[in-house]
Scaffold this active site. Structure first.
Site, PDB file in Angstrom:
ATOM      1  N   SER A 127       0.810  -1.228   0.000  1.00  0.00           N
ATOM      2  CA  SER A 127       0.000   0.000   0.000  1.00  0.00           C
ATOM      3  C   SER A 127       0.839   1.272   0.000  1.00  0.00           C
ATOM      4  O   SER A 127       1.901   1.332   0.629  1.00  0.00           O
ATOM      5  CB  SER A 127      -0.873  -0.012   1.259  1.00  0.00           C
ATOM      6  OG  SER A 127      -1.412   1.270   1.496  1.00  0.00           O
ATOM      7  N   GLU A 129       0.126   3.640   1.725  1.00  0.00           N
ATOM      8  CA  GLU A 129       0.146   4.065   3.133  1.00  0.00           C
ATOM      9  C   GLU A 129       1.526   3.802   3.741  1.00  0.00           C
ATOM     10  O   GLU A 129       1.909   4.438   4.726  1.00  0.00           O
ATOM     11  CB  GLU A 129      -0.967   3.331   3.887  1.00  0.00           C
ATOM     12  CG  GLU A 129      -1.145   3.671   5.352  1.00  0.00           C
ATOM     13  CD  GLU A 129      -1.733   5.049   5.660  1.00  0.00           C
ATOM     14  OE1 GLU A 129      -2.305   5.688   4.750  1.00  0.00           O
ATOM     15  OE2 GLU A 129      -1.601   5.493   6.813  1.00  0.00           O
ATOM     16  N   TYR A 151      -1.504   0.293  10.729  1.00  0.00           N
ATOM     17  CA  TYR A 151      -1.788  -0.370   9.451  1.00  0.00           C
ATOM     18  C   TYR A 151      -0.577  -0.252   8.521  1.00  0.00           C
ATOM     19  O   TYR A 151      -0.145  -1.241   7.910  1.00  0.00           O
ATOM     20  CB  TYR A 151      -3.023   0.273   8.806  1.00  0.00           C
ATOM     21  CG  TYR A 151      -3.246  -0.116   7.357  1.00  0.00           C
ATOM     22  CD1 TYR A 151      -3.907  -1.293   7.016  1.00  0.00           C
ATOM     23  CD2 TYR A 151      -2.797   0.708   6.316  1.00  0.00           C
ATOM     24  CE1 TYR A 151      -4.103  -1.649   5.687  1.00  0.00           C
ATOM     25  CE2 TYR A 151      -2.997   0.362   4.988  1.00  0.00           C
ATOM     26  CZ  TYR A 151      -3.648  -0.814   4.677  1.00  0.00           C
ATOM     27  OH  TYR A 151      -3.832  -1.155   3.366  1.00  0.00           O
TER      28      TYR A 151
HETATM   29  P1  NAP Z   1     -11.508  -4.376   1.991  1.00  0.00           P
HETATM   30  O1  NAP Z   1     -12.656  -4.058   1.115  1.00  0.00           O
HETATM   31  O2  NAP Z   1     -11.460  -3.809   3.359  1.00  0.00           O
HETATM   32  O3  NAP Z   1     -11.392  -5.982   2.072  1.00  0.00           O
HETATM   33  C1  NAP Z   1     -10.580  -6.594   3.036  1.00  0.00           C
HETATM   34  C2  NAP Z   1     -10.784  -8.083   2.936  1.00  0.00           C
HETATM   35  O4  NAP Z   1      -9.945  -8.733   3.910  1.00  0.00           O
HETATM   36  C3  NAP Z   1     -12.221  -8.554   3.220  1.00  0.00           C
HETATM   37  O5  NAP Z   1     -12.566  -9.539   2.290  1.00  0.00           O
HETATM   38  C4  NAP Z   1     -12.107  -9.131   4.613  1.00  0.00           C
HETATM   39  O6  NAP Z   1     -13.045 -10.164   4.868  1.00  0.00           O
HETATM   40  C5  NAP Z   1     -10.710  -9.750   4.541  1.00  0.00           C
HETATM   41  N1  NAP Z   1     -10.182 -10.069   5.865  1.00  0.00           N
HETATM   42  C6  NAP Z   1     -10.170  -9.291   6.972  1.00  0.00           C
HETATM   43  N2  NAP Z   1      -9.634  -9.975   8.013  1.00  0.00           N
HETATM   44  C7  NAP Z   1      -9.307 -11.201   7.561  1.00  0.00           C
HETATM   45  C8  NAP Z   1      -8.742 -12.357   8.154  1.00  0.00           C
HETATM   46  N3  NAP Z   1      -8.406 -12.388   9.451  1.00  0.00           N
HETATM   47  N4  NAP Z   1      -8.548 -13.454   7.384  1.00  0.00           N
HETATM   48  C9  NAP Z   1      -8.908 -13.453   6.064  1.00  0.00           C
HETATM   49  N5  NAP Z   1      -9.447 -12.398   5.443  1.00  0.00           N
HETATM   50  C10 NAP Z   1      -9.656 -11.278   6.182  1.00  0.00           C
HETATM   51  O7  NAP Z   1     -10.136  -3.950   1.280  1.00  0.00           O
HETATM   52  P2  NAP Z   1      -9.851  -3.615  -0.273  1.00  0.00           P
HETATM   53  O8  NAP Z   1     -10.058  -2.146  -0.485  1.00  0.00           O
HETATM   54  O9  NAP Z   1     -10.538  -4.589  -1.119  1.00  0.00           O
HETATM   55  O10 NAP Z   1      -8.276  -3.851  -0.331  1.00  0.00           O
HETATM   56  C11 NAP Z   1      -7.740  -5.118  -0.640  1.00  0.00           C
HETATM   57  C12 NAP Z   1      -6.312  -5.192  -0.139  1.00  0.00           C
HETATM   58  O11 NAP Z   1      -5.545  -4.158  -0.738  1.00  0.00           O
HETATM   59  C13 NAP Z   1      -6.147  -4.990   1.357  1.00  0.00           C
HETATM   60  O12 NAP Z   1      -5.049  -5.775   1.779  1.00  0.00           O
HETATM   61  C14 NAP Z   1      -5.797  -3.515   1.503  1.00  0.00           C
HETATM   62  O13 NAP Z   1      -5.079  -3.289   2.685  1.00  0.00           O
HETATM   63  C15 NAP Z   1      -4.956  -3.330   0.262  1.00  0.00           C
HETATM   64  N6  NAP Z   1      -4.920  -1.982  -0.303  1.00  0.00           N
HETATM   65  C16 NAP Z   1      -6.093  -1.349  -0.604  1.00  0.00           C
HETATM   66  C17 NAP Z   1      -6.050  -0.103  -1.203  1.00  0.00           C
HETATM   67  C18 NAP Z   1      -7.316   0.629  -1.555  1.00  0.00           C
HETATM   68  O14 NAP Z   1      -7.238   1.839  -1.805  1.00  0.00           O
HETATM   69  N7  NAP Z   1      -8.453  -0.033  -1.631  1.00  0.00           N
HETATM   70  C19 NAP Z   1      -4.801   0.500  -1.495  1.00  0.00           C
HETATM   71  C20 NAP Z   1      -3.638  -0.210  -1.198  1.00  0.00           C
HETATM   72  C21 NAP Z   1      -3.707  -1.462  -0.619  1.00  0.00           C
HETATM   73  P3  NAP Z   1     -14.457  -9.868   5.635  1.00  0.00           P
HETATM   74  O15 NAP Z   1     -15.395  -9.403   4.574  1.00  0.00           O
HETATM   75  O16 NAP Z   1     -14.803 -11.194   6.188  1.00  0.00           O
HETATM   76  O17 NAP Z   1     -14.183  -8.815   6.659  1.00  0.00           O
HETATM   77  N1  GDD Z   2     -12.354   7.570   6.500  1.00  0.00           N
HETATM   78  C1  GDD Z   2     -12.433   8.900   6.637  1.00  0.00           C
HETATM   79  N2  GDD Z   2     -13.571   9.447   7.183  1.00  0.00           N
HETATM   80  N3  GDD Z   2     -11.392   9.660   6.231  1.00  0.00           N
HETATM   81  C2  GDD Z   2     -11.512  11.005   6.348  1.00  0.00           C
HETATM   82  C3  GDD Z   2     -12.644  11.626   6.881  1.00  0.00           C
HETATM   83  C4  GDD Z   2     -13.723  10.810   7.331  1.00  0.00           C
HETATM   84  O1  GDD Z   2     -14.738  11.275   7.816  1.00  0.00           O
HETATM   85  N4  GDD Z   2     -12.457  12.969   6.831  1.00  0.00           N
HETATM   86  C5  GDD Z   2     -11.258  13.176   6.285  1.00  0.00           C
HETATM   87  N5  GDD Z   2     -10.665  11.992   6.001  1.00  0.00           N
HETATM   88  C6  GDD Z   2      -9.317  11.817   5.412  1.00  0.00           C
HETATM   89  C7  GDD Z   2      -8.404  10.880   6.215  1.00  0.00           C
HETATM   90  O2  GDD Z   2      -7.852  11.577   7.337  1.00  0.00           O
HETATM   91  C8  GDD Z   2      -7.369  10.541   5.149  1.00  0.00           C
HETATM   92  O3  GDD Z   2      -6.376  11.515   5.085  1.00  0.00           O
HETATM   93  C9  GDD Z   2      -8.185  10.571   3.838  1.00  0.00           C
HETATM   94  O4  GDD Z   2      -9.433  11.190   4.150  1.00  0.00           O
HETATM   95  C10 GDD Z   2      -8.438   9.199   3.214  1.00  0.00           C
HETATM   96  O5  GDD Z   2      -8.966   8.346   4.208  1.00  0.00           O
HETATM   97  P1  GDD Z   2      -9.561   6.885   3.849  1.00  0.00           P
HETATM   98  O6  GDD Z   2     -10.557   7.009   2.773  1.00  0.00           O
HETATM   99  O7  GDD Z   2      -9.987   6.263   5.136  1.00  0.00           O
HETATM  100  O8  GDD Z   2      -8.318   6.123   3.192  1.00  0.00           O
HETATM  101  P2  GDD Z   2      -6.777   6.018   3.609  1.00  0.00           P
HETATM  102  O9  GDD Z   2      -5.993   6.831   2.624  1.00  0.00           O
HETATM  103  O10 GDD Z   2      -6.561   6.293   5.028  1.00  0.00           O
HETATM  104  O11 GDD Z   2      -6.490   4.470   3.374  1.00  0.00           O
HETATM  105  C11 GDD Z   2      -6.921   3.806   2.193  1.00  0.00           C
HETATM  106  O12 GDD Z   2      -5.918   3.870   1.213  1.00  0.00           O
HETATM  107  C12 GDD Z   2      -4.697   3.170   1.539  1.00  0.00           C
HETATM  108  C13 GDD Z   2      -3.723   3.388   0.366  1.00  0.00           C
HETATM  109  O13 GDD Z   2      -3.091   4.612   0.495  1.00  0.00           O
HETATM  110  C14 GDD Z   2      -7.273   2.347   2.560  1.00  0.00           C
HETATM  111  O14 GDD Z   2      -7.895   1.719   1.473  1.00  0.00           O
HETATM  112  C15 GDD Z   2      -6.021   1.557   2.920  1.00  0.00           C
HETATM  113  O15 GDD Z   2      -6.361   0.177   3.101  1.00  0.00           O
HETATM  114  C16 GDD Z   2      -5.034   1.703   1.751  1.00  0.00           C
HETATM  115  O16 GDD Z   2      -3.857   0.968   1.990  1.00  0.00           O
END
Ligand code: NAP
Ligand code: GDD
Length: 326
Positions: A127, A129, A151
């Protein structure tokens, strides 16, 4: 027919990746956790072709069992505690799942693959992050990691473990350092979906305002449907490697809010936005913007959906959903 196992199949990316792989002719398997997971029905309805296996990233024997059951050629490790804000409240759990869970999966794959560790290709969901307090703009594969949340720290552990298994055992293990990617399937706890749902409800007269935290944070937001293709492309390369996947554009949370309200024709968005310190984080990632030139060059990958289109897609889908009472 190639076979793939996806952890995190119930999540945003798991669903898009499963759809994409089915379209490529794969036999798709998914890991499902919990004794009565409420998202099982969603996966079974949306993707009836997918075979589900019980297992949890914190339980290595369950991972070995799932691998034995499906014997995949490719493993996509998407499972994680993925909500950054939650990771401060549950740092140990986040470490166990998002960090140590990667080690469990790598070790399970290594044991399952036997004499030829490269016979099962492995993708790790790293990520942006991990860049946290960014040391370089834009961020690329070589940028020093400086995570700012439990995280982020857990993801750094998983990232380096993936590289270590590649270097130690010759595993075909790749990491995608994905920047934020969103969609109508994004969890409601993330800021883009929180905004798109609120704007849809405000537009329909069902709600008056939305309460947010830091509007100044900037993110490189892409479309999840585009990003899962990059995951797949990484596992089709002869040599495993690590890649940044991003759009190269950054926008503030405020800009996302403005674009969402503008899309439904509401002027003066400030009237509908309130601030609550509850949504501020103990340590913030101020700005992320990725340099995906390596993925462009080596994978031939490029994002297709731009920022304005992404905002419109999310708001329109939520309007339709609220209109039809979904
Ligand atoms: P998400 O919607 O939060 O999905 C997370 C998944 O992980 C869910 O299917 C959840 O299952 C599963 N999980 C949680 N705890 C687990 C456990 N103990 N054992 C097995 N599975 C478990 O996340 P996403 O946005 O699809 O992201 C997919 C991956 O990419 C994650 O690793 C995230 O950290 C990473 N990532 C995401 C982003 C982004 O912007 N979306 C960016 C960079 C990296 P349940 O439904 O059962 O909770
Ligand atoms: N969730 C949330 N809720 N975020 C807020 C809010 C609120 O009400 N108001 C402002 N924010 C700001 C957070 O402080 C952060 O800076 C930004 O919005 C994005 O927050 P999220 O959407 O929660 O995503 P994230 O960037 O912290 O994390 C996501 O992206 C990562 C990759 O950079 C997640 O998908 C992570 O799993 C992923 O790795």
């Amino acid at each position: 027919m190639p076979r793939a196992l996806i952890t995190g199949i119930t999540g945003q990316d798991g669903l898009y990746l499963a759809e994409f792989l089915l379209g490529q002719g794969y036999d798709v398997h998914g890991l499902l956790r919990g004794q009565n997971n409420p998202k099982r029905d969603l996966v079974e309805e949306l993707l009836p072709e997918v075979t589900l296996h019980n297992g949890d990233l914190t339980d290595m024997s369950s991972l070995i069992r799932a691998l034995r059951e499906c014997d995949p050629a490719e493993v996509y490790n998407l499972g994680a505690v993925s909500f950054v804000a939650y990771s401060w409240e549950n740092a140990a759990l986040t470490t166990d799942v998002t960090g140590k869970g990667v080690l469990n999966m790598l070790e399970a794959v290594r044991l399952h693959a036997g004499d030829d560790p490269s016979s099962v290709r492995f993708y790790q969901a790293s990520s942006s992050e991990m860049f946290g307090k960014v040391q370089e703009v834009p961020q690329r594969e070589t940028t020093l990691l400086w995570p700012r949340s439990p995280y982020g720290v857990a993801k750094v552990f998983g990232h380096y473990m993936t590289i270590n298994y590649r270097e130690s055992y010759g595993m075909h293990a790749s990491s995608g350092i994905l920047f934020n990617h969103e969609s109508p399937r994004r969890g409601q706890e993330f800021v883009t979906r929180k905004i798109s749902q609120a704007v849809a409800r405000i537009h329909l007269g069902l709600q008056d305002h939305v309460t947010l935290g830091n509007l100044d944070a900037e993110r490189d937001w892409g479309f999840a449907g585009d990003y899962v293709e990059a995951m797949w492309l990484m596992l089709q390369q002869d040599v495993a490697d690590d890649y940044v996947v991003a759009t190269g554009e950054t926008h503030s949370v405020r800009e996302f809010v403005q674009a969402a309200f503008a899309h439904v024709g509401i002027d003066g968005w400030e009237r509908h936005v309130r601030y609550d310190e509850r949504f501020m984080r103990p340590a913030e990632v101020d700005q992320l913007v990725g340099d995906a030139s390596k993925a462009h060059r080596q994978l031939g990958w490029k994002p297709k959906v731009g920022f304005a289109e992404l905002v419109a897609m999310m708001v329109d889908t939520d309007i339709d959903a609220f209109r039809t009472g979904w």
